[in-house]
Every structure is written in structure tokens, then in C-alpha cells.
Design an enzyme around this catalytic site. Structure first.
Site, PDB file in Angstrom:
ATOM      1  N   HIS A 118       0.864  -1.183   0.000  1.00 26.10           N
ATOM      2  CA  HIS A 118       0.000   0.000   0.000  1.00 26.10           C
ATOM      3  C   HIS A 118       0.905   1.239   0.000  1.00 26.10           C
ATOM      4  CE1 HIS A 118      -3.536   2.473   0.653  1.00 26.10           C
ATOM      5  NE2 HIS A 118      -2.844   3.131   1.559  1.00 26.10           N
TER       6      HIS A 118
ATOM      7  N   ALA B  46      10.397   3.368  -2.051  1.00 31.02           N
ATOM      8  CA  ALA B  46       9.761   2.510  -1.041  1.00 31.02           C
ATOM      9  C   ALA B  46       9.163   1.236  -1.635  1.00 31.02           C
ATOM     10  CB  ALA B  46       8.688   3.310  -0.286  1.00 31.02           C
ATOM     11  N   GLU B  47       8.108   1.367  -2.442  1.00 35.77           N
ATOM     12  CA  GLU B  47       7.385   0.169  -2.901  1.00 35.77           C
ATOM     13  C   GLU B  47       8.290  -0.847  -3.585  1.00 35.77           C
ATOM     14  OE1 GLU B  47       3.640   0.903  -4.973  1.00 35.77           O
ATOM     15  OE2 GLU B  47       3.777   2.970  -4.311  1.00 35.77           O
TER      16      GLU B  47
HETATM   17  C1  GRF Z   1       0.267   2.250  -7.538  1.00 37.98           C
HETATM   18  O1  GRF Z   1      -0.512   3.317  -7.036  1.00 37.98           O
HETATM   19  C2  GRF Z   1       1.024   1.637  -6.412  1.00 37.98           C
HETATM   20  O2  GRF Z   1       1.405   2.625  -5.483  1.00 37.98           O
HETATM   21  C3  GRF Z   1       0.021   0.709  -5.801  1.00 37.98           C
HETATM   22  O3  GRF Z   1      -0.736   0.212  -6.903  1.00 37.98           O
HETATM   23  C4  GRF Z   1      -0.679   1.150  -7.993  1.00 37.98           C
HETATM   24  C5  GRF Z   1      -0.254   0.495  -9.266  1.00 37.98           C
HETATM   25  O4  GRF Z   1       1.012  -0.040  -9.122  1.00 37.98           O
HETATM   26  N1  GRF Z   1       0.655  -0.330  -5.079  1.00 37.98           N
HETATM   27  P1  GRF Z   1       1.676  -0.942 -10.293  1.00 37.98           P
HETATM   28  O5  GRF Z   1       2.504  -0.002 -11.135  1.00 37.98           O
HETATM   29  O6  GRF Z   1       0.543  -1.559 -11.096  1.00 37.98           O
HETATM   30  O7  GRF Z   1       2.504  -1.942  -9.559  1.00 37.98           O
END
Ligand code: GRF
Length: 209
Positions: free
Chosen positions: A109, A179-180
Site C-alpha cells: 500500500h 519505497a514500494e
Molecule cells: C500504484 O498506485 C502503487 O502505489 C500501488 O498500486 C498502484 C499500481 O502499481 N501499489 P503498479 O505499477 O501496477 O505496480
């Protein structure tokens, strides 16, 4: 460990996972499949490029939500995953799936839970709310999935600074990059290598060998 990744959009988190498997930052993992609820999700093209089976289970293809949920669970079961990773997956997980894969589903998240999470807080909406509130630190969270929305036990978090003049798009990109795309692979590698423990409070932590 067999890992299934569930996606709905661009798949940059999926790509971060694939890259980490390829360069050895994630070990003992096979990405056994990618499931999208959107046929046009670029994440499915990323999966194909990586030679990973891609499955689309679109809500539109089913007369009722119950039939869609049954098809989704069937697709997940068909991959025989040990771990399910929700990477930008914008579908509420059916309770039956939570039960069947208890403590084997994690989500990324794009905020520091419990801030800016829950119903309506997804994608850019999260960063718009962060900027509207004027917080100086945001970030991302990896948590186990339970029946609630972004309410499961937290596994890993990473803080990211908000800069003056940030737009939601600029902030989203920084949270992804800083982060992610870092903590999601770290969490998967820790789970795959049995480096997750619980402390006396019952909270989850990654252990370093
Ligand atoms: C992004 O808003 C990310 O922050 C959330 O899901 C959305 C899509 O991410 N986790 P991704 O590029 O499809 O992984």
C-alpha cells in the site's frame, strides 16, 4: 516458494519483483503466474515478456460477483501458490480466499498505514490526500491481508520525504522508487527464506541472519 502476483494496472511493482528474482535479491522463489482483473493491464505484457503465465479474470465476463469471485479463486488455486502478492490489485479479496490462504497473502500500500488507507485510498488518491493534509513524511507499507481493507498485520514499512511543490504524480513516483519497489521484494525474499518472526507484542518483523 511459488508466488502468484495479482495485478490491475501498469505492473511496476510486478516488474520490481521480476527484476529482484533475476538479480538474486529474491531467492528461493518462482513467480508461478500473474492474474489480472483487467485484460488491458500492462502488467500482463510484463509477465509475457518475462515468460510468466498470465491469466485474466475480468468481472465483466461473469453474470454475478459470486461467479467472478469463484473464477478468481479457481485461477489462483490453479497456480498452486505458496504466497499471493497483491501488487496494485484493485479488487476486494473474497473472504473464502482469505480463509484458504490465511497469512499467505501480502499487499503493498502506498502510504504509512494506518495513515491514508482504507476505502477510497488507492493509486493517486492516496498521494492527493497526503498533499492535501500537508504531512512531511509518507511512504509505503507491506502488510498481510485480512478481511478488512489495508487492515492486516504490518510486515515492512519505508518512509519517504514529501518535498515542497510535489504533485501527486511526482510523489507517487518517489514513493514507488524509494519505497514500494524496495520493500515488496524484500518482504517476498524474507518470507521465502523464513526470515519473518513475531515479537512479544505479536508484531511481525524481518530477521537478518
Ligand atoms: C500504484 O498506485 C502503487 O502505489 C500501488 O498500486 C498502484 C499500481 O502499481 N501499489 P503498479 O505499477 O501496477 O505496480
Amino acid at each position: 516458494m511459488r508466488v502468484a502476483v495479482l495485478v490491475s494496472g501498469g505492473g511496476t511493482n510486478l516488474q520490481a519483483i521480476l527484476n529482484a528474482v533475476n538479480d538474486g535479491r529474491i531467492t528461493n522463489v518462482t513467480i508461478c503466474g500473474v492474474i489480472s482483473n483487467r485484460p488491458d493491464a500492462f502488467a500482463l505484457q510484463r509477465a509475457e515478456r518475462a515468460g510468466v503465465p498470465g491469466i485474466c479474470v475480468s468481472r465483466k465476463a461473469y453474470a454475478t460477483r459470486a461467479e467472478f469471485e469463484e473464477a478468481l479463486l479457481g485461477a489462483v488455486d490453479s497456480l498452486k501458490p505458496d504466497l499471493i502478492v497483491l501488487a496494485g490489485f484493485l479488487v476486494i479479496i473474497p473472504p473464502e480466499m482469505i480463509r484458504r490462504y490465511e497469512r499467505r497473502i501480502i499487499n503493498i500500500h502506498p502510504s504509512l498505514i494506518p495513515s491514508f488507507c482504507g476505502d477510497g485510498f488507492y493509486g493517486l488518491h492516496v498521494h492527493e490526500a497526503v498533499l492535501a493534509r500537508g504531512v512531511k513524511v509518507t511512504g509505503a507499507t507491506v502488510h498481510y491481508v485480512d478481511e478488512g481493507t489495508d487492515t492486516g498485520p504490518i510486515l515492512l514499512q519505508q518512509a519517504v520525504a514529501v518535498q515542497p511543490g510535489d504533485t501527486p504524480e511526482v510523489l507517487q513516483r518517489r514513493v514507488m522508487e524509494q519505497a514500494e519497489w524496495i520493500i515488496l521484494p524484500q518482504a517476498i525474499d524474507a518470507i521465502a527464506n523464513d526470515r519473518v518472526s513475531r515479537d512479544s507484542n505479536g508484531n511481525y518483523f524481518l530477521t537478518t541472519d
